[in-house]
Design a protein around this motif. Structure first.
Motif, PDB file in Angstrom:
ATOM      1  N   ARG A   1       0.342  -5.907   9.393  1.00 38.70           N
ATOM      2  CA  ARG A   1       0.770  -4.756   8.601  1.00 38.70           C
ATOM      3  C   ARG A   1       2.109  -4.265   9.137  1.00 38.70           C
TER       4      ARG A   1
ATOM      5  N   SER B   1      -3.382   3.671  -0.978  1.00 40.41           N
ATOM      6  CA  SER B   1      -3.932   2.872  -2.069  1.00 40.41           C
ATOM      7  C   SER B   1      -3.151   1.568  -2.229  1.00 40.41           C
ATOM      8  N   SER B   2      -3.879   0.470  -2.417  1.00 37.12           N
ATOM      9  CA  SER B   2      -3.255  -0.826  -2.689  1.00 37.12           C
ATOM     10  C   SER B   2      -2.855  -0.875  -4.154  1.00 37.12           C
TER      11      SER B   2
ATOM     12  N   TYR C   1       3.355   0.572   3.153  1.00 38.45           N
ATOM     13  CA  TYR C   1       3.161  -0.567   4.059  1.00 38.45           C
ATOM     14  C   TYR C   1       3.221  -1.857   3.257  1.00 38.45           C
TER      15      TYR C   1
ATOM     16  N   GLU D   1       0.853  -1.182   0.000  1.00 40.82           N
ATOM     17  CA  GLU D   1       0.000   0.000   0.000  1.00 40.82           C
ATOM     18  C   GLU D   1       0.893   1.238   0.000  1.00 40.82           C
TER      19      GLU D   1
END
Length: 104
Positions: free
Chosen positions: A93, A57-58, A86, A53
């Motif tokens: 996470r 946003s992924s 991340y 991410e």
């Protein structure tokens, strides 16, 4: 007298799965289309349901160039934003690293 011994499956596994740990990203300031290398541990040997991410946003599947338990290579998408990076796995996470889009 009967003595029961219980052996944990983790004993045979050798290592305990842990949360991903992000050690560094390179570059920390980059442009869309650039390749970013994410180094750390606990990423897992394949991506499966894990993801990176950036700026909230992924990334889409096409962004991933390679994935291993200690290194991920991605191509930064055209819409990449400044923000925190991340690595997210089924174990949790990672702590974040800061990324800046030099084209912004």
């Amino acid at each position: 007298m009967l003595l029961a011994v219980v052996i944990s499956p983790l004993f045979f596994k050798g290592t305990v799965d842990k949360e991903p740990e992000l050690e560094s990203i390179s570059p920390q300031i980059g442009a869309p289309g650039s390749v970013m290398t994410i180094s750390g541990s606990g990423f897992g040997n394949e991506r499966d349901t894990s993801f990176v991410e950036i700026g909230g946003s992924s990334l889409t599947s096409s962004s991933y160039l390679s994935w291993s338990s200690t290194e991920i290579k991605i191509q930064l998408p055209a819409n990449v934003q400044d923000g925190l990076v991340y690595v997210v796995t089924k174990r949790g996470r990672s702590q974040p690293e800061v990324f800046a889009n030099k084209d912004n």
